[in-house]
Scaffold this active site. Structure first.
Site, PDB file in Angstrom:
ATOM      1  N   ASP A  10       0.857  -1.174   0.000  1.00 23.33           N
ATOM      2  CA  ASP A  10       0.000   0.000   0.000  1.00 23.33           C
ATOM      3  C   ASP A  10       0.897   1.227   0.000  1.00 23.33           C
ATOM      4  O   ASP A  10       2.105   1.132   0.181  1.00 23.33           O
ATOM      5  CB  ASP A  10      -1.018  -0.024   1.143  1.00 23.33           C
ATOM      6  CG  ASP A  10      -0.414   0.350   2.478  1.00 23.33           C
ATOM      7  OD1 ASP A  10       0.768   0.038   2.679  1.00 23.33           O
ATOM      8  OD2 ASP A  10      -1.123   0.929   3.309  1.00 23.33           O
ATOM      9  N   SER A  19     -14.105   6.442   6.482  1.00 24.61           N
ATOM     10  CA  SER A  19     -13.897   5.004   6.281  1.00 24.61           C
ATOM     11  C   SER A  19     -13.223   4.795   4.943  1.00 24.61           C
ATOM     12  O   SER A  19     -13.377   5.603   4.017  1.00 24.61           O
ATOM     13  CB  SER A  19     -15.224   4.249   6.352  1.00 24.61           C
ATOM     14  OG  SER A  19     -15.794   4.168   5.074  1.00 24.61           O
ATOM     15  N   ALA A  20     -12.476   3.698   4.848  1.00 27.86           N
ATOM     16  CA  ALA A  20     -11.727   3.423   3.630  1.00 27.86           C
ATOM     17  C   ALA A  20     -12.681   3.097   2.484  1.00 27.86           C
ATOM     18  O   ALA A  20     -12.298   3.150   1.322  1.00 27.86           O
ATOM     19  CB  ALA A  20     -10.751   2.282   3.863  1.00 27.86           C
ATOM     20  N   THR A  21     -13.922   2.754   2.815  1.00 27.81           N
ATOM     21  CA  THR A  21     -14.881   2.416   1.765  1.00 27.81           C
ATOM     22  C   THR A  21     -15.541   3.671   1.195  1.00 27.81           C
ATOM     23  O   THR A  21     -15.647   3.821  -0.017  1.00 27.81           O
ATOM     24  CB  THR A  21     -15.953   1.462   2.325  1.00 27.81           C
ATOM     25  OG1 THR A  21     -15.287   0.435   3.054  1.00 27.81           O
ATOM     26  CG2 THR A  21     -16.772   0.855   1.217  1.00 27.81           C
ATOM     27  N   ARG A  59     -14.323   6.735   1.718  1.00 27.91           N
ATOM     28  CA  ARG A  59     -13.188   7.639   1.464  1.00 27.91           C
ATOM     29  C   ARG A  59     -13.541   9.105   1.709  1.00 27.91           C
ATOM     30  O   ARG A  59     -13.037   9.989   1.019  1.00 27.91           O
ATOM     31  CB  ARG A  59     -12.645   7.440   0.050  1.00 27.91           C
ATOM     32  CG  ARG A  59     -11.984   6.081  -0.124  1.00 27.91           C
ATOM     33  CD  ARG A  59     -10.921   6.121  -1.167  1.00 27.91           C
ATOM     34  NE  ARG A  59     -11.474   6.367  -2.484  1.00 27.91           N
ATOM     35  CZ  ARG A  59     -11.819   5.397  -3.328  1.00 27.91           C
ATOM     36  NH1 ARG A  59     -11.638   4.155  -2.981  1.00 27.91           N
ATOM     37  NH2 ARG A  59     -12.314   5.687  -4.491  1.00 27.91           N
ATOM     38  N   LYS A  77     -15.479  16.179   3.507  1.00 32.33           N
ATOM     39  CA  LYS A  77     -14.166  16.295   2.857  1.00 32.33           C
ATOM     40  C   LYS A  77     -13.734  14.877   2.517  1.00 32.33           C
ATOM     41  O   LYS A  77     -14.096  13.928   3.209  1.00 32.33           O
ATOM     42  CB  LYS A  77     -13.150  16.967   3.792  1.00 32.33           C
ATOM     43  CG  LYS A  77     -12.808  16.167   5.037  1.00 32.33           C
ATOM     44  CD  LYS A  77     -11.659  16.797   5.799  1.00 32.33           C
ATOM     45  CE  LYS A  77     -11.053  15.837   6.813  1.00 32.33           C
ATOM     46  NZ  LYS A  77     -11.918  15.534   7.965  1.00 32.33           N
ATOM     47  N   ASP A 125      -0.223  -1.908   6.425  1.00 37.17           N
ATOM     48  CA  ASP A 125      -0.281  -1.530   7.834  1.00 37.17           C
ATOM     49  C   ASP A 125      -1.681  -1.191   8.311  1.00 37.17           C
ATOM     50  O   ASP A 125      -1.961  -1.213   9.491  1.00 37.17           O
ATOM     51  CB  ASP A 125       0.649  -0.330   8.091  1.00 37.17           C
ATOM     52  CG  ASP A 125       0.207   0.906   7.334  1.00 37.17           C
ATOM     53  OD1 ASP A 125      -0.645   0.779   6.435  1.00 37.17           O
ATOM     54  OD2 ASP A 125       0.721   1.995   7.626  1.00 37.17           O
ATOM     55  N   ASP A 168      -6.078  -2.783   4.904  1.00 32.99           N
ATOM     56  CA  ASP A 168      -5.215  -3.782   4.251  1.00 32.99           C
ATOM     57  C   ASP A 168      -5.481  -5.188   4.778  1.00 32.99           C
ATOM     58  O   ASP A 168      -5.008  -6.173   4.201  1.00 32.99           O
ATOM     59  CB  ASP A 168      -3.731  -3.466   4.498  1.00 32.99           C
ATOM     60  CG  ASP A 168      -3.336  -2.112   3.942  1.00 32.99           C
ATOM     61  OD1 ASP A 168      -3.823  -1.768   2.855  1.00 32.99           O
ATOM     62  OD2 ASP A 168      -2.548  -1.410   4.601  1.00 32.99           O
TER      63      ASP A 168
HETATM   64  N1  LIG Z   1      -9.601  11.706   7.533  1.00 26.51           N
HETATM   65  C1  LIG Z   1     -10.014  11.685   6.274  1.00 26.51           C
HETATM   66  N2  LIG Z   1     -11.141  12.308   5.920  1.00 26.51           N
HETATM   67  C2  LIG Z   1     -11.564  12.288   4.661  1.00 26.51           C
HETATM   68  N3  LIG Z   1     -10.926  11.697   3.652  1.00 26.51           N
HETATM   69  C3  LIG Z   1      -9.786  11.064   3.925  1.00 26.51           C
HETATM   70  C4  LIG Z   1      -9.263  11.013   5.238  1.00 26.51           C
HETATM   71  N4  LIG Z   1      -8.119  10.304   5.213  1.00 26.51           N
HETATM   72  C5  LIG Z   1      -7.949   9.938   3.940  1.00 26.51           C
HETATM   73  N5  LIG Z   1      -8.930  10.370   3.146  1.00 26.51           N
HETATM   74  C6  LIG Z   1      -9.111  10.145   1.713  1.00 26.51           C
HETATM   75  O1  LIG Z   1      -9.437   8.792   1.468  1.00 26.51           O
HETATM   76  C7  LIG Z   1      -8.513   8.200   0.586  1.00 26.51           C
HETATM   77  C8  LIG Z   1      -8.350   6.754   0.903  1.00 26.51           C
HETATM   78  O2  LIG Z   1      -7.715   6.572   2.157  1.00 26.51           O
HETATM   79  P1  LIG Z   1      -7.148   5.144   2.571  1.00 26.51           P
HETATM   80  O3  LIG Z   1      -6.578   5.251   3.931  1.00 26.51           O
HETATM   81  O4  LIG Z   1      -8.143   4.112   2.257  1.00 26.51           O
HETATM   82  O5  LIG Z   1      -6.018   4.911   1.526  1.00 26.51           O
HETATM   83  P2  LIG Z   1      -4.620   5.599   1.487  1.00 26.51           P
HETATM   84  O6  LIG Z   1      -4.136   5.698   2.893  1.00 26.51           O
HETATM   85  O7  LIG Z   1      -4.690   6.813   0.668  1.00 26.51           O
HETATM   86  O8  LIG Z   1      -3.808   4.605   0.666  1.00 26.51           O
HETATM   87  P3  LIG Z   1      -3.069   3.343   1.153  1.00 26.51           P
HETATM   88  O9  LIG Z   1      -4.076   2.275   0.951  1.00 26.51           O
HETATM   89  O10 LIG Z   1      -1.939   3.325   0.246  1.00 26.51           O
HETATM   90  O11 LIG Z   1      -2.655   3.489   2.597  1.00 26.51           O
HETATM   91  C9  LIG Z   1      -7.278   9.025   0.743  1.00 26.51           C
HETATM   92  O12 LIG Z   1      -6.479   8.954  -0.393  1.00 26.51           O
HETATM   93  C10 LIG Z   1      -7.840  10.413   0.958  1.00 26.51           C
HETATM   94  O13 LIG Z   1      -8.175  10.994  -0.290  1.00 26.51           O
HETATM   95 MG   LIG Z   2      -3.171   3.170   4.424  1.00 29.43          MG
END
Ligand SMILES: Nc1ncnc2c1ncn2[C@@H]1O[C@H](COP(=O)(O)OP(=O)(O)OP(=O)(O)O)[C@@H](O)[C@H]1O
Ligand SMILES: [Mg+2]
Ligand SMILES: [K+]
Length: 679
Positions: free
Chosen positions: A304, A375-377, A379, A392, A515, A519
Site C-alpha cells: 500500500d 472510512s476506507a470504503t 473515502r 471532505k 499496515d 489492508d
Molecule cells: N480523515 C479523512 N477524511 C476524509 N478523507 C480522507 C481522510 N483520510 C484519507 N482520506 C481520503 O481517502 C482516501 C483513501 O484513504 P485510505 O486510507 O483508504 O487509503 P490511502 O491511505 O490513501 O492509501 P493506502 O491504501 O496506500 O494506505 C485518501 O487517499 C484520501 O483521499
Molecule cells: Mg493506508
C-alpha cells in the site's frame, strides 16, 4: 534486550552447552517418533545395545567391534538431536530475554468513577487504560486518544523512539514497551497469556512450530525409502545364510543405517527451524513456516502507498479555495469537519486552520453536531451541524457526493486537484451542501532508498504493485518516484483482496505488505502477508508475518531467506541420498567377499578388513551429520539465478560431491582406526 540475543552467534558456547543436554532429552521415543528415519536408527541402537548385553552374559560375539558399532549408532541419533537443538538454541536464548520484558506493572484503568490502579496481569481485552510518559504500557492495545513517542526496544532491539497515535495506521501499541513523552489512552486488545509478547516468545522458542506441507511430503518420501531399505536388509539374511556367510545383527543394522537417508533425516528439522530463526534475526516474526517457504517462490509483491512506500504522516500544508470562495470560508469548513476527526490527516487540518487563519477549536458538544467518520470504503468524512452538511474526502468520492446533490465539481477545483496530485500530494476536496469549497493539500514523502530496493526485487524476478485508496494521479506520481512496476488507484479494501485473488488465479504466489485496517483482508488473502509492527491490530492479526522494523522492503530479505531455506533443503537431500551410494562399496564387499571373491572388485577403497570397513562407514555416516550442521544452520549461499541453473548447480555440487566425499572420508577413517588399533 532482543538485540543482545540477536548478536549472538549460532555457535555461542552457551548455546552449544544447552544444545548438548537438549540432545539427550530428545532421545525420548515420543520425540523421536516425529522423525521416522532417526527413529529407525534409535530402534537399531536399542537392539544392538540389548544384544551387546546378552552377548556379554553368554560370552558370544566380538565385543570390541560390537560395542563400537553400538556407540556410533547412538552417536548418530545424538548428533541429529544436537543439530535440531542447536537450531533452536538462539531462539531459546532470545525467549529468555523477552521473558524479562514481561514484568508486572501498574495499569491505570479508566473507569466510570475515575482512574483506578490495578496490576497489569488483571487487564482484560476491552479495558481502557491511561499511560503517561515514563510508564510501561501494561498490555497490547490500540491508542484511542493522544499521540506519544514510545520506546519499543524491548521488542525490536531498535533504540530510536517511534510515534504511536490514535486514529491512523500507527495506532497499535505493545505491552512491555515504554511511553517516553505525552499521555495516551489505550484500549486493551488482548487477555493475559495471549499477548503479542507471549506469542513472540512461543514463536522464537519454536513451541508452536508445525511441519510445513513440503516438510511433511519430504518426510513421507524419506520414510518410504527407509521402509524399502529395511525390507532389503531383512531379506538379505536368508540369502546370506544360504550362501554360507551369515551376518551378525550389528552388521545388518549398520548396513541399514548407512543406506537410509540419515543425513537429511537428521538435519531436516534443523534446516526449517534455522530458517525461522534467520527471519527473527531480521526482526521478522513468522507465524507459519509455510509462509516462509512461499516467500521463497513469490512472484508478485503488493504494497500500500501511505505509510508503506511513503512516510505516512500525511499533513495538511495548504488550503486552495474554489473561485468565489474566500480562503477563510474554506478553512472554517475544513476545520469544522475535522474537529472530531481523530485521523492524523484530520488533526493536521485543525492545526493548519489555527496556524494560518487563527481559527480556534470549538466546543462541539453544545452544537448538536453529528460526525460522519472516515472510512476506507466511503473515502470521506464530515459533519452535520446547524443545517450545514460538510464533507471532505477523495476527489471521486466528493464528486459523487456532489452529483447526488444535483451539482458537480467546478473546473477550477478539478485543476487544483490535478496540480496537487501530480506533485505526489493527496488532494482532499471540501464540500458544503451542494457546493465545492476548495481543496486541502496533504503532503507526504516517499521513504528514502525505495527505488534501489525495488530494483533489487526486480532482479529477483518479483513484480511490485502499489495499491492505494488515493486517486490515480497521486498514485502515478508516487509510483514513478518510488520506482514500482505498476499501481492500482482508488482501491477499496475489497479491491486489494480481489487483485490478489486474480494474481493467485494465474498461479502466482503473492506477497502483500501493509499496515492499515483497510489492508487486513488483503493481508489475510496473500500467501505471504507482512504486517508492519507500527500498523493496526487488525493488520497484524490478518497477516502471517510481522516486521518489527516496519520496513516495507524487508520482503527482499524475507524472499532471500525463503529461497535459501528451499535451496538448503534441496541441496542436503541431494547430498544425503548420493552419499549413501559410497557406503554400498564399503559394506557389501565386507559382508560377502569371503564367499564371493568377485565382490572384491567393489572394494575400490581397499579398506583394511571387513570389520574396519563396516565401522568406517558407520562412523562416516554419523560424523557427516555433525559436519553439515553449520551448513544446515547458516543455509547455502543465495544468489539470484534461474531455477534451471540452480538445479544444475545443486546436482553438480551436492550430488557429485555427495558421491565423492564419502569415498575419501571412509578411506581416511579406515586408515585412522587401523592406525590406532580400533579394528
Ligand atoms: N480523515 C479523512 N477524511 C476524509 N478523507 C480522507 C481522510 N483520510 C484519507 N482520506 C481520503 O481517502 C482516501 C483513501 O484513504 P485510505 O486510507 O483508504 O487509503 P490511502 O491511505 O490513501 O492509501 P493506502 O491504501 O496506500 O494506505 C485518501 O487517499 C484520501 O483521499
Ligand atoms: Mg493506508
Ligand atoms: K545413511
Amino acid at each position: 534486550m532482543a538485540h543482545t540475543a540477536k548478536r549472538r552467534s549460532i555457535f555461542d558456547p552457551q548455546i552449544v552447552r544447552r544444545a548438548s543436554t537438549d540432545a539427550l532429552a530428545k532421545l525420548s521415543p515420543k520425540v523421536m517418533m516425529r522423525n521416522p528415519v532417526m527413529f529407525v536408527v534409535e530402534i537399531g541402537s536399542v537392539l544392538t545395545t540389548v544384544l551387546l548385553i546378552v552377548n556379554l552374559a553368554t560370552h558370544r560375539g566380538h565385543f570390541r567391534f560390537d560395542i563400537q558399532i553400538t556407540l556410533w549408532l547412538w552417536f548418530t541419533v545424538l548428533f541429529a538431536n544436537f543439530a535440531e537443538a542447536m537450531a533452536e538454541g538462539r531462539g531459546k536464548a532470545q525467549a529468555d530475554a523477552l521473558r524479562l520484558a514481561k514484568s508486572e506493572t501498574t495499569a491505570y484503568l479508566v473507569g466510570k468513577n475515575g482512574v483506578e490502579e490495578i496490576p497489569s496481569s488483571q487487564l482484560r481485552a476491552g479495558d481502557v487504560v491511561r499511560v503517561t510518559a515514563g510508564q510501561m504500557i501494561p498490555g497490547d492495545g490500540e491508542v484511542i486518544e493522544g499521540v506519544a513517542s514510545v520506546d519499543e526496544s524491548a521488542i525490536t532491539g531498535e533504540s530510536a523512539p517511534v510515534i504511536r497515535e490514535a486514529g491512523g495506521d500507527r495506532s497499535a501499541v505493545t505491552g512491555g514497551t515504554r511511553v517516553l513523552s505525552d499521555v495516551i489512552t489505550v484500549r486493551i486488545t488482548s487477555n493475559p497469556g495471549e499477548t503479542f509478547l507471549d506469542r513472540m516468545i512461543a514463536l522464537v522458542e519454536g513451541a508452536e512450530r508445525q511441519k510445513t506441507p513440503n516438510e511433511i511430503a519430504l518426510n513421507i518420501l524419506l520414510a518410504g525409502l527407509t521402509i524399502i531399505f529395511l525390507l532389503a536388509v531383512v531379506t538379505l539374511q536368508p540369502f546370506a545364510l544360504y550362501s554360507g556367510a551369515p551376518q551378525t545383527v550389528f552388521v545388518l543394522v549398520s548396513l541399514l543405517v548407512c543406506l537410509i537417508p540419515t543425513t537429511i533425516g537428521g538435519l531436516l528439522s534443523a534446516i526449517g527451524i534455522a530458517g525461522m530463526d534467520r527471519l527473527v534475526q531480521h526482526n521478522v516474526l513468522a507465524t507459519s513456516g509455510r509462509a516462509v517457504e512461499a516467500a521463497g517462490d513469490v512472484n508478485t509483491l503488493l504494497l500500500d502507498k501511505t505509510g508503506t512506500i511513503t512516510i505516512g504522516n500525511r499533513q495538511a500544508s495548504e488550503f486552495v479555495p474554489a473561485p468565489n470562495v474566500s480562503p477563510e470560508k474554506l478553512a472554517d469548513a475544513a476545520q469544522l469537519s475535522s474537529l472530531p476527526d481523530e485521523t492524523p490527516e484530520g488533526r493536521s487540518i485543525v492545526v493548519l486552520a489555527k496556524e494560518k487563519y487563527g481559527l480556534r477549536g470549538r466546543e462541539l458538544g453544545q452544537m448538536n453536531a453529528e460526525f460522519v467518520p472516515f472510512s476506507a470504503t466511503t473515502r470521506m468524512s464530515g459533519i452535520e451541524v446547524d443545517g450545514r452538511s460538510i464533507r471532505k474526502g477523495a476527489v471521486d468520492a466528493i464528486s459523487r457526493y456532489l452529483q447526488e446533490h444535483g451539482s458537480q465539481l467546478p473546473a477550477a477545483v478539478r485543476s487544483a486537484v490535478e496540480e496537487i496530485a501530480r506533485s505526489g500530494g493527496t488532494p482532499l476536496v471540501v464540500a458544503e451542501n451542494d457546493q465545492a469549497l476548495g481543496v486541502i493539500h496533504l503532503k507526504d514523502v516517499v521513504k528514502g532508498g525505495m527505488r534501489e530496493r525495488f530494483e533489487q526485487l526486480r532482479a529477483m524476478g518479483i513484480r511490485t504493485i502499489m495499491i492505494t485508496g488515493d486517486n490515480p494521479l497521486t498514485a502515478a506520481a508516487i509510483a514513478r518516484e518510488a520506482g514500482v512496476d505498476d499501481f492500482l488507484a482508488e482501491a477499496k479494501p475489497k479491491d486489494k483482496m480481489d487483485l490478489i485473488k486474480r494474481e493467485q488465479g494465474e498461479g502466482k504466489l503473492v506477497a502483500m505488505t501493509g499496515d492499515g485496517t483497510n489492508d487486513a483482508p488483503a493481508l489475510a488473502q496473500a500467501d505471504v502477508g507482512v504486517a508492519m509492527n507500527s500498523g493496526t491490530q487488525a493488520a497484524k492479526e490478518a497477516g502471517n508475518m510481522v516486521d518489527l522494523d516496519s520496513n516495507p522492503t524487508k520482503l527482499i530479505e524475507i524472499v532471500a531467506i525463503g529461497k535459501q531455506l528451499l535451496m538448503t533443503r534441496g541441496a542436503l537431500t541431494t547430498f544425503s541420498i548420493s552419499n549413501d551410494v559410497a557406503k554400498y562399496f564399503a559394506i557389501i564387499p565386507a559382508m560377502f567377499a569371503g564367499v564371493f571373491p568377485v565382490l572384491n572388485a567393489l572394494n575400490i577403497m581397499h579398506l583394511h578388513n571387513a570389520e574396519s570397513a563396516v565401522l568406517s562407514a558407520v562412523i562416516f555416516n554419523a560424523l557427516i551429520i555433525v559436519a553439515l550442521i553449520p551448513l544446515a544452520l547458516r543455509g547455502v549461499k543465495y544468489r539470484p539465478m534461474s531455477a534451471a541453473a540452480l538445479l544444475q548447480r545443486n546436482l553438480l555440487v551436492y550430488g557429485l560431491g555427495g558421491i565423492i566425499v564419502p569415498f575419501i572420508g571412509i578411506k581416511l577413517i579406515d586408515m585412522i582406526i587401523v592406525a590406532i588399533h580400533l579394528a
